[in-house]
Design a protein around this motif. Structure first.
Motif, PDB file in Angstrom:
ATOM      1  N   ARG A 292       0.833  -1.207   0.000  1.00  0.00           N
ATOM      2  CA  ARG A 292       0.000   0.000   0.000  1.00  0.00           C
ATOM      3  C   ARG A 292       0.862   1.250   0.000  1.00  0.00           C
ATOM      4  O   ARG A 292       2.023   1.242   0.411  1.00  0.00           O
ATOM      5  N   ILE A 293       0.264   2.330  -0.458  1.00  0.00           N
ATOM      6  CA  ILE A 293       0.961   3.622  -0.464  1.00  0.00           C
ATOM      7  C   ILE A 293       1.081   4.160   0.960  1.00  0.00           C
ATOM      8  O   ILE A 293       0.387   3.707   1.876  1.00  0.00           O
ATOM      9  N   VAL A 294       1.996   5.115   1.123  1.00  0.00           N
ATOM     10  CA  VAL A 294       2.145   5.838   2.383  1.00  0.00           C
ATOM     11  C   VAL A 294       1.840   7.305   2.102  1.00  0.00           C
ATOM     12  O   VAL A 294       2.390   7.888   1.154  1.00  0.00           O
ATOM     13  N   LEU A 295       0.978   7.893   2.903  1.00  0.00           N
ATOM     14  CA  LEU A 295       0.623   9.298   2.717  1.00  0.00           C
ATOM     15  C   LEU A 295       1.785  10.209   3.092  1.00  0.00           C
ATOM     16  O   LEU A 295       2.493   9.972   4.079  1.00  0.00           O
ATOM     17  N   LEU A 296       1.983  11.254   2.308  1.00  0.00           N
ATOM     18  CA  LEU A 296       2.983  12.268   2.606  1.00  0.00           C
ATOM     19  C   LEU A 296       2.315  13.468   3.271  1.00  0.00           C
ATOM     20  O   LEU A 296       1.109  13.681   3.109  1.00  0.00           O
ATOM     21  N   PRO A 297       3.080  14.255   4.021  1.00  0.00           N
ATOM     22  CA  PRO A 297       2.488  15.422   4.682  1.00  0.00           C
ATOM     23  C   PRO A 297       1.904  16.411   3.674  1.00  0.00           C
ATOM     24  O   PRO A 297       2.367  16.509   2.532  1.00  0.00           O
ATOM     25  N   LYS A 298       0.916  17.134   4.096  1.00  0.00           N
ATOM     26  CA  LYS A 298       0.330  18.170   3.256  1.00  0.00           C
ATOM     27  C   LYS A 298       1.402  19.214   2.945  1.00  0.00           C
ATOM     28  O   LYS A 298       2.219  19.555   3.796  1.00  0.00           O
ATOM     29  N   GLU A 299       1.405  19.713   1.741  1.00  0.00           N
ATOM     30  CA  GLU A 299       2.383  20.700   1.276  1.00  0.00           C
ATOM     31  C   GLU A 299       3.795  20.124   1.189  1.00  0.00           C
ATOM     32  O   GLU A 299       4.783  20.872   1.191  1.00  0.00           O
ATOM     33  N   ALA A 300       3.927  18.813   1.120  1.00  0.00           N
ATOM     34  CA  ALA A 300       5.254  18.201   1.001  1.00  0.00           C
ATOM     35  C   ALA A 300       5.898  18.577  -0.326  1.00  0.00           C
ATOM     36  O   ALA A 300       5.221  18.741  -1.350  1.00  0.00           O
ATOM     37  N   ASP A 301       7.221  18.730  -0.308  1.00  0.00           N
ATOM     38  CA  ASP A 301       7.991  18.899  -1.535  1.00  0.00           C
ATOM     39  C   ASP A 301       8.233  17.507  -2.116  1.00  0.00           C
ATOM     40  O   ASP A 301       8.967  16.711  -1.523  1.00  0.00           O
ATOM     41  N   PRO A 302       7.636  17.188  -3.252  1.00  0.00           N
ATOM     42  CA  PRO A 302       7.739  15.814  -3.775  1.00  0.00           C
ATOM     43  C   PRO A 302       9.182  15.345  -3.957  1.00  0.00           C
ATOM     44  O   PRO A 302       9.497  14.192  -3.677  1.00  0.00           O
ATOM     45  N   LEU A 303      10.065  16.235  -4.401  1.00  0.00           N
ATOM     46  CA  LEU A 303      11.434  15.827  -4.650  1.00  0.00           C
ATOM     47  C   LEU A 303      12.149  15.448  -3.354  1.00  0.00           C
ATOM     48  O   LEU A 303      13.035  14.596  -3.354  1.00  0.00           O
ATOM     49  N   ASP A 304      11.746  16.051  -2.248  1.00  0.00           N
ATOM     50  CA  ASP A 304      12.371  15.743  -0.966  1.00  0.00           C
ATOM     51  C   ASP A 304      12.031  14.329  -0.507  1.00  0.00           C
ATOM     52  O   ASP A 304      12.788  13.720   0.249  1.00  0.00           O
ATOM     53  N   TYR A 305      10.903  13.801  -0.967  1.00  0.00           N
ATOM     54  CA  TYR A 305      10.433  12.483  -0.493  1.00  0.00           C
ATOM     55  C   TYR A 305      10.662  11.363  -1.500  1.00  0.00           C
ATOM     56  O   TYR A 305      10.336  10.212  -1.218  1.00  0.00           O
ATOM     57  N   VAL A 306      11.225  11.681  -2.667  1.00  0.00           N
ATOM     58  CA  VAL A 306      11.356  10.653  -3.692  1.00  0.00           C
ATOM     59  C   VAL A 306      12.319   9.550  -3.272  1.00  0.00           C
ATOM     60  O   VAL A 306      12.257   8.422  -3.779  1.00  0.00           O
ATOM     61  N   VAL A 307      13.199   9.820  -2.313  1.00  0.00           N
ATOM     62  CA  VAL A 307      14.161   8.808  -1.852  1.00  0.00           C
ATOM     63  C   VAL A 307      13.579   7.874  -0.800  1.00  0.00           C
ATOM     64  O   VAL A 307      14.250   6.915  -0.384  1.00  0.00           O
ATOM     65  N   ALA A 308      12.365   8.126  -0.349  1.00  0.00           N
ATOM     66  CA  ALA A 308      11.851   7.455   0.852  1.00  0.00           C
ATOM     67  C   ALA A 308      11.854   5.937   0.743  1.00  0.00           C
ATOM     68  O   ALA A 308      12.201   5.242   1.712  1.00  0.00           O
ATOM     69  N   GLU A 309      11.475   5.397  -0.390  1.00  0.00           N
ATOM     70  CA  GLU A 309      11.385   3.943  -0.507  1.00  0.00           C
ATOM     71  C   GLU A 309      12.754   3.277  -0.432  1.00  0.00           C
ATOM     72  O   GLU A 309      12.908   2.210   0.171  1.00  0.00           O
ATOM     73  N   VAL A 310      13.769   3.895  -1.037  1.00  0.00           N
ATOM     74  CA  VAL A 310      15.116   3.335  -0.974  1.00  0.00           C
ATOM     75  C   VAL A 310      15.706   3.548   0.417  1.00  0.00           C
ATOM     76  O   VAL A 310      16.321   2.646   1.003  1.00  0.00           O
ATOM     77  N   ALA A 311      15.513   4.760   0.967  1.00  0.00           N
ATOM     78  CA  ALA A 311      16.048   5.056   2.298  1.00  0.00           C
ATOM     79  C   ALA A 311      15.448   4.149   3.364  1.00  0.00           C
ATOM     80  O   ALA A 311      16.098   3.864   4.377  1.00  0.00           O
ATOM     81  N   ALA A 312      14.204   3.684   3.149  1.00  0.00           N
ATOM     82  CA  ALA A 312      13.555   2.819   4.134  1.00  0.00           C
ATOM     83  C   ALA A 312      14.234   1.460   4.238  1.00  0.00           C
ATOM     84  O   ALA A 312      14.198   0.823   5.294  1.00  0.00           O
ATOM     85  N   ILE A 313      14.866   0.993   3.163  1.00  0.00           N
ATOM     86  CA  ILE A 313      15.578  -0.288   3.207  1.00  0.00           C
ATOM     87  C   ILE A 313      16.754  -0.181   4.169  1.00  0.00           C
ATOM     88  O   ILE A 313      16.973  -1.040   5.026  1.00  0.00           O
ATOM     89  N   SER A 314      17.533   0.904   4.033  1.00  0.00           N
ATOM     90  CA  SER A 314      18.652   1.121   4.953  1.00  0.00           C
ATOM     91  C   SER A 314      18.167   1.347   6.370  1.00  0.00           C
ATOM     92  O   SER A 314      18.774   0.862   7.336  1.00  0.00           O
ATOM     93  N   HIS A 315      17.079   2.094   6.512  1.00  0.00           N
ATOM     94  CA  HIS A 315      16.552   2.402   7.840  1.00  0.00           C
ATOM     95  C   HIS A 315      16.212   1.123   8.591  1.00  0.00           C
ATOM     96  O   HIS A 315      16.499   0.997   9.787  1.00  0.00           O
ATOM     97  N   ARG A 316      15.623   0.156   7.910  1.00  0.00           N
ATOM     98  CA  ARG A 316      15.246  -1.103   8.557  1.00  0.00           C
ATOM     99  C   ARG A 316      16.468  -1.811   9.133  1.00  0.00           C
ATOM    100  O   ARG A 316      16.447  -2.316  10.264  1.00  0.00           O
ATOM    101  N   GLY A 317      17.556  -1.851   8.357  1.00  0.00           N
ATOM    102  CA  GLY A 317      18.756  -2.520   8.835  1.00  0.00           C
ATOM    103  C   GLY A 317      19.392  -1.815  10.011  1.00  0.00           C
ATOM    104  O   GLY A 317      19.811  -2.453  10.986  1.00  0.00           O
TER     105      GLY A 317
END
Length: 352
Positions: free
Chosen positions: A118-143
Motif C-alpha cells: 500500500r501507499i504511504v501518505l505524505l504530509p500536506k504541502e510536502a515537496d515531492p522531490l524531498d520524499y522521492v528517496v523514501a522507498e530506498v532510504a527505508a531499506i537502509s533504515h530497517r537494517g
C-alpha cells in the motif's frame, strides 16, 4: 475507457527505451496516481538492466519501485485517501503486455491501499522531490533500526552506493562515530561532506591497516552494503572482538564489553557470487549478532517519511541529478559510468 501511461522500459539487456502501456482497471480498494518523480535504486535497477537479476524471458520490463505521486482517483471502497493527496508508492499493480521489476518507472500507476504494497501518505504541502528517496532510504533504515545503534558507538559502512549512503546517514542521526569505505573517490568525498568521521579508499594499499587503526580494536556495528565477497571478508576483520581476542599486548579492556552485548554485522546487500565462511574463524571472539534485513515494511516507510518531515533527513540532498523521464537512457548510463551516484526522473516537466 482504458487509461494509458508512459513507461521507462528495459527492452533487453543494457537497452533502455520508452513504451506506452495500458493501465489495469482501478479496483474498489485501489487508487490511480499520476507520478511526479521517481528515484532510481541503482544497485537493483542496474543489475536488472545488466541481466544479473533478470533473464532474457523477463524482457521487456518496467524497472523501479520508488515514486512520489498525486492521487487522481480512488476506488469505491477506499477510505482515508483523497484525490489530490501526495503519496510515496512502491510496487504498483502490474500492467499487461510488459514485465515488471517492479514497475515503478511510469507516468501513472494503480496502487493498493491495503497490505504491504500500500501507499504511504505524505504530509500536506510536502515537496515531492524531498520524499522521492523514501522507498530506498527505508531499506537502509530497517537494517540500522535492527542494529539498535547507540550514541558514541563506532560504526563502519562498507560500500557507498545508495544503501550504504543512507545507512551512514541513519547512523549519524543516532550519534554514532561513522567511518565509511568504498573504492570510488567521488563517493567518499560526498560522505565526508555529510559528516562522517573518516572515509577510507579501499584501493589504497594500507586501507585495512588504516581502518583497523581508526577502530582501535574493532567496530560496534559493521554494515556490509558493497555486495561483494571482499566486503564480507573485510566486515569480519573490522568487527570488535572480546578482550581475550586482541592478543597479549592489549591491556585496557573497553568498558562496553561488560554490558553483555555483541558487535552487530548488518548485511545490507545481495550477492551474485556465493560467499563461503568458516564460522569459528569468521566470528572470532565467540559471538556476533548477524542481521540480514530484507525489503521494508509499511512502518519502516512511515518512519522515513517522518524523518524527512521533521528535518532529520533532507531527501533532496541525496539526489545528484534530476532528468526528464525521456532522458532515462542517459541517466542509467551516467550511473553505470559512475558520473553520478543517484538519479531522479521528473514526469511532469512537459506539462509545466
Amino acid at each position: 475507457m482504458p487509461e494509458f501511461a508512459d513507461a521507462i522500459v528495459f527492452s533487453s539487456v543494457n537497452e533502455v527505451s520508452h513504451q506506452t502501456v495500458e493501465l489495469p482497471p482501478c479496483g474498489p480498494d485501489e487508487i490511480v496516481c499520476e507520478t511526479l518523480y521517481t528515484f532510481v535504486s541503482p544497485g537493483t535497477e542496474l543489475r536488472v538492466l545488466g541481466g544479473q537479476y533478470s533473464k532474457p524471458k523477463d524482457f521487456p520490463l518496467v524497472p523501479g519501485y520508488s515514486a512520489v505521486a498525486r492521487v487522481l482517483e480512488v476506488g469505491t471502497e477506499v477510505s482515508g485517501i483523497r484525490v489530490g493527496d501526495l503519496v510515496s508508492g512502491r510496487n504498483p499493480k502490474a500492467v499487461a503486455g510488459v514485465g515488471a521489476m517492479w514497475g515503478g518507472q511510469a507516468s501513472r500507476h494503480v496502487y493498493a491501499t491495503r497490505g504491504e504494497d500500500r501507499i504511504v501518505l505524505l504530509p500536506k504541502e510536502a515537496d515531492p522531490l524531498d520524499y522521492v528517496v523514501a522507498e530506498v532510504a527505508a531499506i537502509s533504515h530497517r537494517g540500522i533500526d535492527a542494529a539498535r545503534p547507540r550514541a558514541e558507538e563506532t560504526a563502519v559502512v562498507i560500500g557507498q552506493g545508495m544503501i550504504g549512503t543512507f545507512s551512514a546517514a541513519w547512523l549519524l542521526n543516532h550519534g554514532c562515530r561513522v567511518i565509511v569505505c568504498d573504492v570510488d573517490a567521488g563517493r567518499l568525498e560526498k560522505a565526508r561532506s555529510r559528516g562522517v568521521a573518516e572515509a577510507v579508499n579501499m584501493m589504497d594499499e594500507d586501507a585495512m591497516g588504516r581502518l583497523e587503526f581508526l577502530l582501535n580494536g574493532g567496530a560496534d556495528i559493521v554494515v556490509e552494503s558493497s555486495g561483494t565477497s571482499a566486503g564480507i571478508q573485510a566486515a569480519y576483520r573490522l568487527l570488535r572482538k572480546k578482550p581475550q581476542a586482541y592478543g597479549d599486548d592489549y591491556k585496557v579492556e573497553p568498558i562496553g564489553f561488560y554490558g553483555d552485548d555483541w558487535p552487530r554485522l548488518v548485511v545490507q546487500a545481495n550477492y551474485i557470487d556465493e560467499v563461503s565462511i568458516n564460522p569459528f574463524s569468521f566470528f572470532s571472539g565467540e559471538g556476533v549478532t548477524v542481521l540480514t534485513p530484507s525489503d521494508r515494511g509499511v512502518e519502516d516507510r512511515q518512519k522515513v517519511v517522518e524523518a524527512i518531515r521533521s528535518g532529520h533527513l533532507s531527501g533532496r540532498d541525496f539526489v545528484d541529478l534530476v532528468l526528464p523521464y525521456k532522458e532515462a537512457a542517459s541517466g542509467y548510463r551516467k550511473l553505470l559510468e559512475r558520473e553520478v551516484s543517484s538519479v531522479a526522473f521528473s514526469w511532469q516537466s512537459e506539462k509545466k
